[in-house]
Design an enzyme around this catalytic site. Structure first.
Site, mmCIF file in Angstrom:
data_model
loop_
_atom_site.group_PDB
_atom_site.id
_atom_site.type_symbol
_atom_site.label_atom_id
_atom_site.label_comp_id
_atom_site.label_asym_id
_atom_site.label_seq_id
_atom_site.Cartn_x
_atom_site.Cartn_y
_atom_site.Cartn_z
ATOM 1 N N GLY A 1 -7.488 3.098 -4.152
ATOM 2 C CA GLY A 1 -7.036 4.449 -3.864
ATOM 3 C C GLY A 1 -6.886 5.349 -5.065
ATOM 4 N N THR A 2 -7.310 4.883 -6.246
ATOM 5 C CA THR A 2 -7.162 5.723 -7.427
ATOM 6 C C THR A 2 -8.357 6.649 -7.611
ATOM 7 O OG1 THR A 2 -7.931 3.820 -8.684
ATOM 8 C CG2 THR A 2 -5.587 4.307 -8.779
ATOM 9 N N GLY A 3 -9.335 6.544 -6.731
ATOM 10 C CA GLY A 3 -10.435 7.514 -6.785
ATOM 11 C C GLY A 3 -11.717 7.000 -7.416
ATOM 12 N N THR B 1 -14.355 5.506 -5.867
ATOM 13 C CA THR B 1 -15.488 5.945 -5.059
ATOM 14 C C THR B 1 -15.711 7.445 -5.246
ATOM 15 O OG1 THR B 1 -14.813 4.263 -3.478
ATOM 16 C CG2 THR B 1 -16.427 5.847 -2.735
ATOM 17 N N GLU C 1 9.930 -0.214 -21.898
ATOM 18 C CA GLU C 1 8.780 0.255 -22.682
ATOM 19 C C GLU C 1 9.250 1.026 -23.913
ATOM 20 O OE1 GLU C 1 5.892 -0.931 -22.188
ATOM 21 O OE2 GLU C 1 6.414 -1.830 -20.253
ATOM 22 N N HIS D 1 9.868 -1.434 -26.636
ATOM 23 C CA HIS D 1 8.640 -1.817 -27.339
ATOM 24 C C HIS D 1 8.223 -0.721 -28.323
ATOM 25 C CE1 HIS D 1 7.692 -5.426 -25.168
ATOM 26 N NE2 HIS D 1 7.544 -4.833 -23.997
ATOM 27 N N ASP E 1 6.144 -10.959 -21.592
ATOM 28 C CA ASP E 1 6.366 -10.729 -23.024
ATOM 29 C C ASP E 1 6.828 -12.014 -23.684
ATOM 30 O OD1 ASP E 1 5.742 -8.089 -22.914
ATOM 31 O OD2 ASP E 1 7.814 -7.394 -22.709
HETATM 32 P P1 ADP Z 1 -10.890 3.933 -4.405
HETATM 33 O O1 ADP Z 1 -12.376 3.911 -4.241
HETATM 34 O O2 ADP Z 1 -10.458 3.862 -5.832
HETATM 35 O O3 ADP Z 1 -10.173 2.955 -3.558
HETATM 36 P P2 ADP Z 1 -11.225 6.500 -3.210
HETATM 37 O O4 ADP Z 1 -12.167 7.120 -4.169
HETATM 38 O O5 ADP Z 1 -11.817 5.970 -1.979
HETATM 39 O O6 ADP Z 1 -10.393 5.359 -3.923
HETATM 40 O O7 ADP Z 1 -10.089 7.540 -2.890
HETATM 41 C C1 ADP Z 1 -9.682 7.804 -1.592
HETATM 42 C C2 ADP Z 1 -9.323 9.244 -1.430
HETATM 43 O O8 ADP Z 1 -8.152 9.563 -2.162
HETATM 44 C C3 ADP Z 1 -10.374 10.185 -1.943
HETATM 45 O O9 ADP Z 1 -11.324 10.452 -0.992
HETATM 46 C C4 ADP Z 1 -9.575 11.424 -2.299
HETATM 47 O O10 ADP Z 1 -9.365 12.219 -1.180
HETATM 48 C C5 ADP Z 1 -8.251 10.860 -2.719
HETATM 49 N N1 ADP Z 1 -8.140 10.754 -4.178
HETATM 50 C C6 ADP Z 1 -8.019 9.617 -4.882
HETATM 51 N N2 ADP Z 1 -7.921 9.870 -6.207
HETATM 52 C C7 ADP Z 1 -8.021 11.198 -6.340
HETATM 53 C C8 ADP Z 1 -7.999 12.084 -7.472
HETATM 54 N N3 ADP Z 1 -7.859 11.636 -8.726
HETATM 55 N N4 ADP Z 1 -8.120 13.403 -7.240
HETATM 56 C C9 ADP Z 1 -8.267 13.860 -5.982
HETATM 57 N N5 ADP Z 1 -8.282 13.100 -4.895
HETATM 58 C C10 ADP Z 1 -8.154 11.776 -5.043
HETATM 59 ZN ZN ZN Z 2 7.131 -5.610 -22.132
HETATM 60 MG MG MG Z 3 -13.374 2.797 -2.878
#
Ligand code: ADP
Ligand code: ZN
Ligand code: MG
Length: 614
Positions: free
Chosen positions: A210-212, A214, A430, A433, A507
């Site tokens: 979910g970090t984007g 794809t 942190e 550290h 650690d």
């Molecule tokens: P991953 O492939 O890392 O699991 P995705 O690319 O499928 O994640 O992300 C899912 C959705 O979350 C995207 O379609 C988008 O709508 C939203 N999203 C995730 N990261 C971002 C970002 N950095 N900026 C804008 N939207 C994001």
């Molecule tokens: Zn630590």
């Molecule tokens: Mg993905």
């Protein structure tokens, strides 16, 4: 194979049709005969009313002398001859002699069809079924039966309606910087080729779900304006044996023709898991697919303009062969978004949604530590849905706050939820550290401190190596150990002995390992002298494992333990002294971390002052 099969099917269907038509014609020109039983026929024969009988297999066609009479038909058992039959039913010899009997050959089409069709029908049904199944496996989109989506989806730049660019990706600055280079390669591969530069073949995107990842891959394709071939690793695994490898061949073949192009293999860990460990059962199909990917990547010339991008949230399980030079040697880490990033992501997804003026996206970003981009997108979407359900024409704070909870509790969320208390503890840890690391002059300067979780760690403190080091000195080891202790010490000092958490366990483990190595491998302890302890051998057994054999006495073992303990105790003491002398600065760093979640070198130096020199 499929072609042959198809042709066969067509020929068969045509034959069946022809037979049917012929049958209808035949029936049409004789008119429908009246079916009678044998005794009636025999009576007619005895009466001399019959002109002619035709015996075709087990059907006897009867033509009467009276031209106005209808044709008649008698069914007989196939085993009995017609002559016997007449005799058995009492036809007179006289009548039989006068009767014109014609015997027709049995092998008419009717016989074949009536006998073969029932036998072939199941076969035909199976073949038709198989045919549609293969079609749906190869079909491009969500066809029936869940076999869909197995073909690489090609997105051509001119057809791409929801084209993504870097502007659609908020945060992830470092990742975007690195990928900008990839875009450069794709836009003008020739420019790099002319300079004799080799374009990287593979880029691996690593980051939590979910970090984007794809999204970023799509954005690269959009920025470079090139075709994008999309396939997911798990789709390869679902397939029938041997299909995965051929699909890979197909995928690369298509991309090469379309070059410059991007091949994107999402969730590559599904196929790219370490091979041959025997753990979790061998998966032949997966290995073949992985091998094929490797072969294809080695096979194409570097400056073709095809770049393979892959995404994974489990880089640790990937087969090392994938990471070798010439394959996925570019690695791009996508971090969890910090407050700033979260605000920007929210801004992007707020576009097109009428959000109430009282809603502060900044505040929302503050409330949502541990949310990924996908969570945030989901959050705003839920809020909009809620507003519609309540017949509002604006998304107000109420809906947004409710949605935060919904997403927090929601089943889809894989990332960690961080409580305020936990966040504070991580910040102190942190900061510990960072403070100790800053004053340990033999170590590298601190580059970044973050309380954004990464892997299993709640936060991280990054050091910047100023030069490549091949050797470590004793002074460096000592400084490193003190810094490792920094987190633990601060947790103890601030929250008390009772409240010490499981946070610093890794650690402590690392510190112990370093201290043991100092004593046992590097001869850095005076008491134990200049020798190594323990025979190390690397064994390849279920992956990789280092096995150590004790080649010293138990008494020495005791001594080693004592020395290791002393080294660690000294590190702890140095850490404690450094932290005590800089309590104010420590608090300032904690405040900064709580506010921004990630702070960079300049800010650290602004708080702690310039680093003392050696
Ligand atoms: P991953 O492939 O890392 O699991 P995705 O690319 O499928 O994640 O992300 C899912 C959705 O979350 C995207 O379609 C988008 O709508 C939203 N999203 C995730 N990261 C971002 C970002 N950095 N900026 C804008 N939207 C994001
Ligand atoms: Zn630590
Ligand atoms: Mg993905």
């Amino acid at each position: 194979m499929r072609q042959l099969f198809k042709n066969f099917l067509y020929v068969f269907l045509v034959l069946l049709l022809v037979a049917g038509v012929l049958g209808m014609l035949k029936v049409g020109d004789t008119k429908k005969p009246e079916v009678i039983d044998i005794s009636k026929l025999v009576t007619e024969i005895n009466a001399g009313a019959v002109q002619k009988v035709v015996v075709a297999g087990d059907i006897v066609q009867v033509t009467l002398k009276d031209p106005a009479a209808k044709a008649q038909e008698v069914k007989k058992e196939p085993t009995e001859s017609f002559g016997e039959l007449l005799k058995n039913y009492g036809a007179t010899d006289e009548a039989r002699k006068n009767l014109a009997i014609e015997i027709k050959d049995e092998s008419s089409w009717k016989f074949w069809v009536s006998n073969l069709v029932p036998a072939l029908l199941p076969l035909i049904i199976i073949m038709v079924f198989l045919y549609f199944m293969t079609r749906s496996v190869q079909g491009s989109n969500n066809r029936a039966m869940g076999f869909g989506q197995s073909n690489p989806r090609e997105v051509k730049p001119e057809e791409n309606k929801e084209k993504k660019t870097f502007a659609d990706v908020a945060g992830a600055r470092e990742a975007k910087n690195e990928l900008e280079e990839v875009v450069g390669f794709l836009r003008d591969p020739k420019k790099f080729a002319d300079m004799g530069a080799k374009i990287p073949k593979g880029v691996l995107l690593m980051g939590a779900p979910g970090t984007g990842k794809t999204l970023l891959a799509k954005a690269v394709a959009g920025e470079a304006n090139v075709p994008f071939f999309h396939m997911s690793g798990s789709e390869f695994v679902e397939m029938f044996v041997g299909v995965g490898a051929s699909r890979v061949r197909d995928l690369f073949g298509k991309a090469k023709k379309a070059a410059p192009a991007i091949i994107f293999i999402d969730e590559i860990d599904a196929v790219g898991r370490r091979r041959g460990t025997g753990l979790g059962g061998g998966h032949d199909e997966r290995e073949q697919t992985l091998n094929q990917i490797l072969v294809e990547m080695d096979g194409f010339e570097p400056n073709l303009g095809v770049i393979v991008m892959a995404a994974t949230n489990r880089p640790d399980v990937l087969d090392p062969a994938l990471l070798r030079p010439g394959r996925f040697d570019r690695r791009v880490v996508i971090d969890m978004p910090d407050i700033q990033d979260r605000e920007e992501i929210l801004k992007i997804h707020a576009i097109g949604k009428p959000i109430g003026e009282e809603v502060s996206l900044r505040k929302l970003a503050e409330r949502t530590p541990g949310f990924t981009g996908a969570d945030l997108a989901n959050l705003l979407n839920e809020a909009a849905i809620l507003a519609v359900r309540r017949n509002k024409n604006i998304v107000s704070e109420d809906e947004i706050l409710e949605s935060v909870e919904k997403v927090l509790l929601g089943p889809e969320r894989k990332s960690r939820i961080i409580s305020e208390q936990e966040k504070k503890m991580t910040a102190y840890h942190e900061a510990g550290h960072a403070v100790v690391g800053h004053f340990m002059v033999h170590g590298d300067p601190i580059r970044k401190v973050s309380i954004i979780s990464r892997g299993n760690a709640g936060g991280y403190t990054l050091k910047m190596p100023t030069e490549d080091k091949h050797y470590h000195t004793l002074a460096q080891f000592k400084d490193e150990l003190a810094m490792m202790m920094g987190g633990y010490i601060v947790e103890k000092m601030i929250f008390g002995d009772e409240m010490i958490s499981t946070g610093p366990s890794s650690d402590l483990r690392n510190a112990t390992r370093v201290a043991r190595d100092m004593v046992m491998r590097y001869g850095m302890s005076d008491k134990l002298g200049a020798r190594t302890y323990g025979e190390r051998e690397e064994m390849i057994f279920l992956g990789k494992e280092i096995h150590e054999q004790q080649d010293y006495s138990d008494k020495t073992a005791e001594l080693i333990d004592k020395e290791v303990g002393e080294i660690l105790a000294e590190a702890e003491k140095r850490a404690r002294e450094t932290v005590s002398a800089n309590r104010e600065a420590l608090e300032k760093i904690v405040v900064a971390l709580m506010e921004k979640e990630t702070i960079e070198q300049e800010e650290i130096e602004a708080i702690l002052g310039a680093r003392p020199t050696v």
